[in-house]
Design a protein around this motif. Structure first.
Motif, PDB file in Angstrom:
ATOM      1  N   ILE B 113      -5.790  77.084 107.695  1.00 26.52           N
ATOM      2  CA  ILE B 113      -6.128  77.617 108.238  1.00 26.52           C
ATOM      3  C   ILE B 113      -7.147  76.996 109.263  1.00 26.52           C
ATOM      4  N   LYS B 114      -6.456  75.698 109.207  1.00 28.52           N
ATOM      5  CA  LYS B 114      -6.869  74.314 110.336  1.00 28.52           C
ATOM      6  C   LYS B 114      -5.942  73.444 111.370  1.00 28.52           C
ATOM      7  N   VAL B 115      -6.358  73.960 111.816  1.00 22.25           N
ATOM      8  CA  VAL B 115      -5.306  72.809 113.240  1.00 22.25           C
ATOM      9  C   VAL B 115      -5.646  72.982 113.980  1.00 22.25           C
ATOM     10  N   PRO B 116      -6.090  71.400 115.232  1.00 25.21           N
ATOM     11  CA  PRO B 116      -5.018  71.079 114.661  1.00 25.21           C
ATOM     12  C   PRO B 116      -4.536  70.033 113.163  1.00 25.21           C
ATOM     13  N   HIS B 117      -3.813  69.745 112.825  1.00 27.08           N
ATOM     14  CA  HIS B 117      -3.011  69.117 112.141  1.00 27.08           C
ATOM     15  C   HIS B 117      -3.234  67.850 112.268  1.00 27.08           C
ATOM     16  N   MET B 118      -4.932  67.523 111.291  1.00 20.03           N
ATOM     17  CA  MET B 118      -5.554  66.216 111.653  1.00 20.03           C
ATOM     18  C   MET B 118      -5.809  65.638 110.396  1.00 20.03           C
ATOM     19  N   TRP B 120      -4.593  62.058 107.032  1.00 23.77           N
ATOM     20  CA  TRP B 120      -3.110  61.237 106.655  1.00 23.77           C
ATOM     21  C   TRP B 120      -2.304  61.866 105.939  1.00 23.77           C
ATOM     22  N   ASN B 121      -1.223  62.412 106.216  1.00 22.11           N
ATOM     23  CA  ASN B 121      -0.132  63.368 105.543  1.00 22.11           C
ATOM     24  C   ASN B 121       1.384  62.388 105.217  1.00 22.11           C
ATOM     25  N   VAL B 144      -2.250  63.988 114.952  1.00 23.49           N
ATOM     26  CA  VAL B 144      -2.819  64.183 115.304  1.00 23.49           C
ATOM     27  C   VAL B 144      -2.279  65.785 116.007  1.00 23.49           C
ATOM     28  N   TYR B 161       2.891  70.689 106.285  1.00 26.18           N
ATOM     29  CA  TYR B 161       1.757  71.191 107.066  1.00 26.18           C
ATOM     30  C   TYR B 161       1.978  72.597 107.644  1.00 26.18           C
TER      31      TYR B 161
END
Lengths: 253, 198
Positions: B113-118, B120-121, B144, B161
């Motif tokens: 549910i979290k946006v922005p994608h912030m 380390w991926n 980010v 993501y």
């Protein structure tokens, strides 16, 4: 998979780290740049630098320090403390900070969150909340490092901050801070599940299991701690390996 | 080697300059067409909003300057998105069209549910790409962003993501990454070094 973040927090006074930090590998433990670089090398995912200087002169020193951090450290960092107006945010971002953390000023003037988000993007705007669970079972927000109670309640205020454009919430439980018995996982879970922005947990880390719990039970996106890292009670590489072995996505360097 | 960082109305371009200095490279930060064209390597970085930044590039004639570059050019974050065909950010914004991909907003699903994608991926890259040489498999990079480029023929790396998207694109002399190598520690330094050695 998006990793959970481990964030050491450094308190800065007159451009120097406070709290008797003791590190063997670095020349000047009082220098926030050297300490930050060491944490970065050890695998910290981000850094937070909080300016606790009261004087005007010290503030200028902090801005110079932010520039040196940006020049020397290759991971993201947030700066906070002493931000009153949009001009303070502008100065710190121009000096090279990736994000700013706004606490008391956001409660006193919630429009500041909207101004920062509109001017620089939500991603730079972390809203820090210090809250205490009172006897009636409600989480009350505090100003000025926990000295002054406000009429704001944690969950409603966090939601409002998000709606105003905050990119992240940094929640410190005053009940748990310094006690080293674990994070405020119940409140964190409610926060994390009710918000669409990341939540950073602060206050209560004492041992490695507490970090596992804050990510699994507390559903936090990141965990912040200070003294347990500064005093080597927990080494970041050991912590991250432990958490990875517990099945939590971790960036290992 | 002359490295030019394109100066325009996007934020965060100085952190790229600092990262290059840590690699011993003194870059020129400029919005001047002749200076940009004369560079050996061009970096098109930034954090910003698609419509505002595209309008600025057009008003300053930088859109054609960038499209006609022939030297190795690296777009970072909004720089990558502006090199795509179009972006959903600010309506449907026509971008520079180097890459055929389109830029879409992340739509939260039941599990994320979290946006922005912030944060380390992991990035899964084509091992033959020179941009990703001397890196471990599936390295973590710092992200980010709220918008992402679709996956297509120019995709050389992906990240998952909410959905799979292009972490990096490559076509001819143009390279682009969605993450921030300048903020990604050692792996980010290696990627910038790889670009400078192209």
């Amino acid at each position: 998979m998006l990793a959970k973040r481990i964030i050491p927090c450094l308190d800065i006074k007159d451009g120097q780290t406070v709290k008797g930090v003791n590190f063997v590998n670095i020349r000047s433990v009082g220098d926030p740049v050297e300490l930050g670089a060491e944490y970065s090398r050890l695998g910290a995912d981000e850094l937070v630098f909080l300016d606790i200087t009261a004087s005007h002169e010290g503030r200028k020193t902090f801005k110079d320090l932010v520039r040196r951090i940006a020049e020397n450290i290759s991971i993201p960092f947030t700066v906070g403390g002493g931000i009153h107006e949009i001009g303070d945010v502008d100065a710190l971002l121009c000096a090279g900070a990736d994000k700013v953390s706004i606490n008391s000023a956001a409660i006193k003037n919630p429009d500041l969150i909207s101004e920062v988000a509109k001017g620089f993007g939500s991603q730079v705007c972390t809203v820090a909340i210090d809250a205490k669970l009172d006897e009636s079972g409600e989480w009350t927000c505090y100003l000025n490092g926990g000295r002054v109670a406000t009429d704001k309640k944690l969950f409603a205020w966090a939601k409002e901050a998000q709606e105003r454009g905050a990119g992240e919430i940094l929640f410190t439980s005053m009940n748990h801070d310094g006690v080293k018995q674990g994070f405020a996982n119940d409140a964190l879970r409610v926060l994390s599940e009710s918000l669409s922005i990341p939540v950073i947990a602060s206050g209560g880390a004492g041992k490695m299991e507490h970090f596992k719990d804050v990510f699994t039970e507390g559903k936090a996106d990141a965990a912040l701690a200070a003294s347990i890292f500064h005093f080597h009670e927990i080494a970041i590489p050991d912590l991250k390996k432990y958490l990875r072995d517990e099945g939590i996505p971790m960036r290992i360097v | 080697m002359k490295v030019v960082i394109i100066k325009y109305n996007a934020g965060n371009i100085f952190s790229v300059d600092y990262a290059l200095r840590r690699l011993g490279v003194e870059a020129t930060i400029s919005g001047d067409a002749d200076i940009i064209k004369s560079a050996d390597k061009v970096i098109f970085p930034g954090v910003g909003e698609a419509e505002t930044t595209m309008n600025y590039l057009r008003e300053h004639g930088l859109d054609n300057v960038i499209k006609n570059l022939t030297q190795p050019t690296l777009g970072i974050c909004i720089g990558m998105q502006l090199l795509c065909k179009s972006s959903e950010e600010g309506g449907i914004v026509e971008c520079l069209g180097i890459f055929d991909e389109v830029v879409k907003k992340f739509v939260p699903n039941e599990s994320i549910i979290k946006v922005p994608h912030m944060g380390w991926n992991t990035v899964t890259a084509d091992p033959s790409s020179p941009l990703f040489k001397n890196l471990i498999n599936d390295p973590y990079f710092y992200y980010v962003h709220s918008y992402h480029a679709t996956v297509g023929k120019d995709t050389i790396a992906t990240t998952d993501y909410i959905n799979q998207y292009s972490a990096a694109l490559h076509k001819d002399n143009f390279y682009a990454v969605q993450f921030h190598p300048e903020k990604s520690g050692k792996v980010g330094e290696q990627l910038l070094k790889n670009f400078l050695e192209l």
